[in-house]
Design a protein around this motif. Structure first.
Motif, mmCIF file in Angstrom:
data_model
loop_
_atom_site.group_PDB
_atom_site.id
_atom_site.type_symbol
_atom_site.label_atom_id
_atom_site.label_comp_id
_atom_site.label_asym_id
_atom_site.label_seq_id
_atom_site.Cartn_x
_atom_site.Cartn_y
_atom_site.Cartn_z
ATOM 1 N N ASP A 11 -10.945 3.817 12.366
ATOM 2 C CA ASP A 11 -9.646 3.974 12.962
ATOM 3 C C ASP A 11 -8.674 3.755 12.435
ATOM 4 O OD1 ASP A 11 -10.092 1.261 12.434
ATOM 5 O OD2 ASP A 11 -10.217 0.391 14.326
ATOM 6 N N GLY A 12 -8.471 3.259 11.119
ATOM 7 C CA GLY A 12 -7.200 3.105 10.351
ATOM 8 C C GLY A 12 -7.597 2.138 9.314
ATOM 9 N N ILE A 13 -6.482 2.222 8.573
ATOM 10 C CA ILE A 13 -6.590 1.371 7.163
ATOM 11 C C ILE A 13 -5.331 0.171 7.200
ATOM 12 C CG2 ILE A 13 -7.662 3.258 5.895
ATOM 13 C CD1 ILE A 13 -5.118 3.753 4.413
ATOM 14 N N ASP A 14 -5.548 -0.662 6.293
ATOM 15 C CA ASP A 14 -4.734 -1.784 6.038
ATOM 16 C C ASP A 14 -3.406 -1.282 5.641
ATOM 17 O OD1 ASP A 14 -4.348 -4.854 5.812
ATOM 18 O OD2 ASP A 14 -3.657 -4.216 3.998
ATOM 19 N N ARG A 15 -2.307 -1.802 5.926
ATOM 20 C CA ARG A 15 -0.954 -1.442 5.615
ATOM 21 C C ARG A 15 -0.826 -1.495 3.925
ATOM 22 N NH1 ARG A 15 2.682 -5.255 8.725
ATOM 23 N NH2 ARG A 15 1.928 -7.223 7.996
ATOM 24 N N GLU A 16 -1.510 -2.528 3.432
ATOM 25 C CA GLU A 16 -1.377 -2.909 1.996
ATOM 26 C C GLU A 16 -2.186 -1.724 1.150
ATOM 27 O OE1 GLU A 16 0.633 -4.844 0.337
ATOM 28 O OE2 GLU A 16 1.573 -5.496 2.225
ATOM 29 N N LEU A 17 -3.103 -1.457 1.715
ATOM 30 C CA LEU A 17 -4.190 -0.388 1.268
ATOM 31 C C LEU A 17 -3.327 0.975 1.053
ATOM 32 C CD1 LEU A 17 -6.448 0.817 -0.035
ATOM 33 C CD2 LEU A 17 -7.606 0.900 2.217
ATOM 34 N N THR A 18 -2.493 1.001 2.228
ATOM 35 C CA THR A 18 -1.667 2.190 2.161
ATOM 36 C C THR A 18 -0.721 2.449 0.944
ATOM 37 O OG1 THR A 18 -1.639 2.454 4.613
ATOM 38 C CG2 THR A 18 -0.004 3.873 3.515
ATOM 39 N N ARG A 19 -0.085 1.157 0.663
ATOM 40 C CA ARG A 19 0.756 1.004 -0.336
ATOM 41 C C ARG A 19 0.117 1.430 -1.671
ATOM 42 N NH1 ARG A 19 3.012 -3.587 2.677
ATOM 43 N NH2 ARG A 19 4.768 -2.940 3.649
ATOM 44 N N TRP A 20 -1.305 1.043 -1.781
ATOM 45 C CA TRP A 20 -1.896 1.032 -2.918
ATOM 46 C C TRP A 20 -2.440 2.535 -3.218
ATOM 47 C CZ3 TRP A 20 -6.825 2.848 -4.082
ATOM 48 C CH2 TRP A 20 -7.245 2.539 -5.404
ATOM 49 N N LEU A 21 -2.583 3.048 -2.119
ATOM 50 C CA LEU A 21 -3.027 4.579 -2.135
ATOM 51 C C LEU A 21 -1.796 5.389 -2.785
ATOM 52 C CD1 LEU A 21 -5.014 5.212 1.110
ATOM 53 C CD2 LEU A 21 -5.746 5.327 -1.427
ATOM 54 N N VAL A 22 -0.625 4.842 -2.479
ATOM 55 C CA VAL A 22 0.631 5.672 -2.875
ATOM 56 C C VAL A 22 0.779 5.584 -4.246
ATOM 57 C CG1 VAL A 22 3.160 5.895 -2.593
ATOM 58 C CG2 VAL A 22 1.650 5.679 -0.447
ATOM 59 N N VAL A 64 -13.480 2.832 -1.376
ATOM 60 C CA VAL A 64 -12.552 1.719 -1.260
ATOM 61 C C VAL A 64 -12.523 1.243 0.390
ATOM 62 C CG1 VAL A 64 -10.514 0.365 -1.276
ATOM 63 C CG2 VAL A 64 -11.210 2.089 -3.224
ATOM 64 N N ASP A 65 -13.321 0.186 0.797
ATOM 65 C CA ASP A 65 -13.315 0.084 2.208
ATOM 66 C C ASP A 65 -11.796 -0.132 2.889
ATOM 67 O OD1 ASP A 65 -15.843 0.349 2.192
ATOM 68 O OD2 ASP A 65 -16.206 -1.817 3.001
ATOM 69 N N ALA A 66 -11.480 0.196 4.141
ATOM 70 C CA ALA A 66 -10.430 0.425 4.765
ATOM 71 C C ALA A 66 -9.758 -1.167 4.759
ATOM 72 C CB ALA A 66 -10.315 0.895 6.510
ATOM 73 N N ASP A 67 -10.524 -2.206 4.631
ATOM 74 C CA ASP A 67 -9.969 -3.458 4.612
ATOM 75 C C ASP A 67 -9.821 -4.012 3.184
ATOM 76 O OD1 ASP A 67 -12.714 -3.930 4.437
ATOM 77 O OD2 ASP A 67 -12.771 -5.245 6.012
ATOM 78 N N THR A 68 -9.974 -3.377 2.263
ATOM 79 C CA THR A 68 -10.079 -4.033 0.992
ATOM 80 C C THR A 68 -8.734 -3.543 0.228
ATOM 81 O OG1 THR A 68 -12.499 -4.034 0.990
ATOM 82 C CG2 THR A 68 -11.233 -3.825 -1.218
ATOM 83 N N VAL A 69 -8.223 -4.378 -0.427
ATOM 84 C CA VAL A 69 -6.768 -3.927 -1.195
ATOM 85 C C VAL A 69 -7.029 -3.940 -2.586
ATOM 86 C CG1 VAL A 69 -4.342 -4.159 -1.492
ATOM 87 C CG2 VAL A 69 -5.407 -4.298 0.794
ATOM 88 N N PRO A 70 -7.657 -3.114 -3.534
ATOM 89 C CA PRO A 70 -7.654 -3.454 -4.963
ATOM 90 C C PRO A 70 -6.310 -3.658 -5.530
ATOM 91 C CG PRO A 70 -8.508 -1.242 -4.297
ATOM 92 C CD PRO A 70 -7.708 -1.679 -3.108
ATOM 93 N N GLN A 184 -8.770 -7.907 3.446
ATOM 94 C CA GLN A 184 -8.061 -8.163 4.613
ATOM 95 C C GLN A 184 -8.795 -7.958 5.771
ATOM 96 O OE1 GLN A 184 -4.715 -8.825 4.122
ATOM 97 N NE2 GLN A 184 -4.102 -8.059 2.360
ATOM 98 N N LYS A 185 -8.693 -9.297 6.482
ATOM 99 C CA LYS A 185 -9.509 -9.214 7.823
ATOM 100 C C LYS A 185 -8.087 -9.503 8.925
ATOM 101 C CE LYS A 185 -13.798 -8.530 6.984
ATOM 102 N NZ LYS A 185 -14.315 -7.394 7.254
ATOM 103 N N ASP A 186 -8.247 -10.383 9.932
ATOM 104 C CA ASP A 186 -7.158 -10.826 10.595
ATOM 105 C C ASP A 186 -5.971 -11.412 9.723
ATOM 106 O OD1 ASP A 186 -7.918 -9.601 12.784
ATOM 107 O OD2 ASP A 186 -9.035 -11.432 13.514
#
Length: 199
Positions: A11-22, A64-70, A184-186
């Motif tokens: 359904d989506g990914i964590d916003r911190e992961l989005t920053r990591w992807l960029v 990289v899982d959607a709730d994981t931020v490397p 990242q969970k809740d």
């Protein structure tokens, strides 16, 4: 090295992961990066990603899982040519509290976490199993494991099953103790760990 980076999600990914992807896209402009969204669940997502990887010209698959931020460094890739299955680590919340996602297989074939105090001194070390939330695989390993590469079996998650398949194929499941991801969970489990230590 050419990296095939995929984020399996329903359904989506964590916003911190989005920053990591960029950040990652800037650091590795030649990488093949995509979010693999499928409603069929994480097991099927992982299997589909492996097939896509094998049809690419990339040398390494990084899931990289959607709730994981490397962390924002590429240190995990420093040894990716040396070890066919190399993993970053993150924490899980269990009945015993927060544990690092490094596991050993017990005689009854169930898994228990390896306490941090029992980790070897080396930065990279072998474990029986690890979560697949930050996993780098060489092409030769993905090719060596028959389909389906990921399955839920014997009440165990697909992570444990895949690690068993890696070992059966003659490879080691390696972790980088210094490549610590946020789970990242809740709430962030790393933040929860810091808070609970102060209680």
């Amino acid at each position: 090295m050419k990296v095939f980076l995929r984020i399996p999600t329903a359904d989506g990914i964590d916003r911190e992961l989005t920053r990591w992807l960029v950040w990652f896209a800037r650091e590795m402009p030649d990488a093949d990066i995509d979010i693999h969204c499928s409603c069929w669940g994480v097991v099927e997502n992982r299997n589909q990603i492996c097939q896509q990887f094998l049809h690419s010209d990339c040398t390494h698959l990084w899931m990289v899982d959607a709730d994981t931020v490397p962390p924002k460094n590429l240190n995990l890739l420093e040894h990716a040519d040396e070890f066919p299955c190399l993993n970053g680590i993150y924490q899980h919340l269990t009945m015993e509290g927060l544990v690092w996602d490094t596991w050993f297989r017990m005689p009854d074939k169930n898994y228990a976490p390896i306490p941090q105090r029992r980790w070897p001194k080396e930065r990279l070390f072998n474990v029986d199993a690890v979560g697949c939330g930050c996993m780098v695989l060489q092409r030769e390993l993905v090719e060596a494991i028959q389909e389906p590469r990921f399955e839920m079996r014997d009440g165990k998650g697909e992570d444990f099953h895949f690690c068993e398949r890696v070992t059966e194929a003659g490879y080691k499941v390696m972790v980088d103790r210094d490549y610590r991801c946020d789970h990242q969970k809740d709430v962030s489990l790393r933040l929860l760990s810091r808070i609970t230590k102060g209680i």
